[in-house]
Design a protein around this motif. Structure first.
Motif, PDB file in Angstrom:
ATOM      1  N   SER A   1      11.835  33.716  14.113  1.00  0.00           N
ATOM      2  CA  SER A   1      12.955  34.704  15.110  1.00  0.00           C
ATOM      3  C   SER A   1      13.863  33.990  15.735  1.00  0.00           C
ATOM      4  N   ILE A   2      14.878  34.436  16.122  1.00  0.00           N
ATOM      5  CA  ILE A   2      16.104  33.781  16.582  1.00  0.00           C
ATOM      6  C   ILE A   2      16.196  34.478  18.224  1.00  0.00           C
TER       7      ILE A   2
ATOM      8  N   ARG B   1      19.684  34.268   6.646  1.00  0.00           N
ATOM      9  CA  ARG B   1      18.416  34.194   5.979  1.00  0.00           C
ATOM     10  C   ARG B   1      17.318  33.138   6.610  1.00  0.00           C
ATOM     11  N   LYS B   2      16.064  33.561   6.541  1.00  0.00           N
ATOM     12  CA  LYS B   2      14.917  32.718   6.979  1.00  0.00           C
ATOM     13  C   LYS B   2      14.293  32.010   5.576  1.00  0.00           C
ATOM     14  N   THR B   3      13.956  30.794   5.750  1.00  0.00           N
ATOM     15  CA  THR B   3      13.093  30.432   4.818  1.00  0.00           C
ATOM     16  C   THR B   3      11.613  30.176   5.095  1.00  0.00           C
TER      17      THR B   3
ATOM     18  N   ASN C   1      14.867  26.195   9.207  1.00  0.00           N
ATOM     19  CA  ASN C   1      14.692  27.439   8.288  1.00  0.00           C
ATOM     20  C   ASN C   1      15.430  28.315   8.589  1.00  0.00           C
ATOM     21  N   ILE C   2      16.471  28.302   8.910  1.00  0.00           N
ATOM     22  CA  ILE C   2      17.687  29.440   9.253  1.00  0.00           C
ATOM     23  C   ILE C   2      18.940  28.945   8.139  1.00  0.00           C
ATOM     24  N   GLU C   3      19.427  30.040   7.587  1.00  0.00           N
ATOM     25  CA  GLU C   3      20.581  29.632   6.759  1.00  0.00           C
ATOM     26  C   GLU C   3      21.778  30.651   6.996  1.00  0.00           C
TER      27      GLU C   3
ATOM     28  N   ALA D   1      25.768  30.072  13.213  1.00  0.00           N
ATOM     29  CA  ALA D   1      26.358  28.860  12.604  1.00  0.00           C
ATOM     30  C   ALA D   1      26.781  27.619  13.523  1.00  0.00           C
ATOM     31  N   GLU D   2      27.258  28.107  14.976  1.00  0.00           N
ATOM     32  CA  GLU D   2      27.672  27.217  15.893  1.00  0.00           C
ATOM     33  C   GLU D   2      26.260  26.431  16.435  1.00  0.00           C
ATOM     34  N   ALA D   3      25.120  27.286  16.552  1.00  0.00           N
ATOM     35  CA  ALA D   3      23.901  26.909  17.149  1.00  0.00           C
ATOM     36  C   ALA D   3      23.220  25.870  16.182  1.00  0.00           C
TER      37      ALA D   3
END
Length: 352
Positions: free
Chosen positions: A168-169, A161-163, A150-152, A98-100
């Motif tokens: 990848s993270i 979640r990925k859309t 694309n990241i939630e 979330a901070e990222a």
């Protein structure tokens, strides 16, 4: 990014007083780098062995949640999850992602934890190094595989979640800062109010050192051929992180290609900014902001820093050495601390 930029030089915390009995020093290895803890008010009853166990436990939890090098980490599990469904994760992982994402939005995409496919393409990841740049078609294709939007993140319960299912993270540019914050929290939990913690060059300093003055940190001059001091900073209840591009690069046809990849263009940065040092309330934020500002470059980075009250030092390559500029917030901090603010730097060791 997968490369931990260790940009800080010697810690000037002890001022020649490392033998004082009130000072407790511990160090070790974790997260692919080294860590150190110094506290001069360790509470009675907390032995060095007990404190080390607390530290090891805190670091192990970060590694188990965010490592990209171990198959059983929560982050690797999420990356392997090739659907767009929500995935349960540790709360710490959700907090860091979330901070990222907040830093990504703040920087207009200059910071992006999905950038690793580009890092690998350019030869700065786990794969073999390369001596020539990839072709434009490969860069364009890889750009389609990234994108922080694309990241939630969810928190009740903590989930990611990925859309885009193949996304990848990699949290290398922020997780180490989070780990430093966890070491600081560990020390405060056992009752220490005067400490300096460091992991691979990222730091948090609270209170005073054994001399009764704020912890002093030497920031390294961004010169790949030397290990000189650029600036000395008093760390007064702040976190500090430095990001630089001067130790990990390759050259091809006379052109220098840095490991600092701009997620927006898909290519290494080409500006003259060599390093950025950031002060912030948390090491996690300082870590991510230093990377974001380095990607943005001297002009756009300074504009972002000044418009958001970010304390940062920008060191640029100049024909006669290095140039230094402080954001307004950093200038105020340095002047208030009684240390000389960074000015025009010339080749050779910085005055101590």
């Amino acid at each position: 990014m997968p490369h931990w930029p260790v940009i800080l030089a010697a810690l000037l915390a002890l001022s020649g007083c490392s033998t004082r009995p009130s000072l407790l020093q511990l160090e070790g290895q974790a997260l692919g780098t080294t860590w150190s803890v110094q506290t001069q008010d360790s509470p009675p009853g907390i032995t060095p062995e007990a404190l080390r166990r607390e530290i090891d436990s805190a670091l192990a939890q970060v590694d188990e949640a965010m490592s990209t090098w171990r198959d059983d980490s929560s982050l690797v599990h999420f990356n392997k999850h090739t659907t767009t469904e929500w995935v349960d994760v540790p709360r710490s992982l959700a907090l860091v992602v979330a901070e990222a994402l907040r830093i990504s939005e703040l920087s207009g995409g200059a910071f992006d934890v999905t950038v690793n496919p580009l890092v690998e393409l350019w030869g700065f990841g786990a794969a073999d190094r390369r001596g020539t740049p990839p072709d434009a078609a490969a860069v364009a294709a890889t750009l389609q595989k990234i994108g922080y939007r694309n990241i939630e993140v969810g928190f009740d319960p903590p989930q990611l979640r990925k859309t885009e299912a193949e996304l990848s993270i990699d949290l290398s540019a922020i997780a180490k800062g989070y780990a430093v914050d966890q070491l600081a929290a560990t020390l405060e939990h056992v009752g220490s109010n005067n400490y300096l913690v460091e992991i691979g060059g990222e730091l948090v300093g609270r209170g005073l050192n054994a001399d009764g003055v704020p912890w002093r940190i030497a920031v390294e001059r961004p010169d790949a051929g030397a290990r000189d001091v650029q600036q000395v900073i008093e760390l007064r209840d702040r976190a500090l992180a430095t990001s630089g591009d001067y130790r990990n690069y390759f050259e091809s046809d006379g052109q220098r290609f840095s490991h600092t990849i701009d997620p927006r263009s898909g290519a290494p940065v080409t500006h003259k900014l060599a390093s950025v040092t950031v002060l912030a309330g948390t090491a996690m934020r300082a870590d991510a902001l230093a990377t974001a500002l380095l990607v943005l470059g001297p002009q756009a980075g300074m504009e972002l820093a000044d418009s958001n009250d970010i304390a940062a030092i920008f060191v640029t390559r100049e024909a006669d050495g290095f140039g230094v500029q402080n954001s307004a917030a950093m200038q105020c901090y340095l002047e208030a601390g009684g240390l000389q603010p960074a000015g025009r730097a010339v080749p050779g060791p910085a005055a101590m």
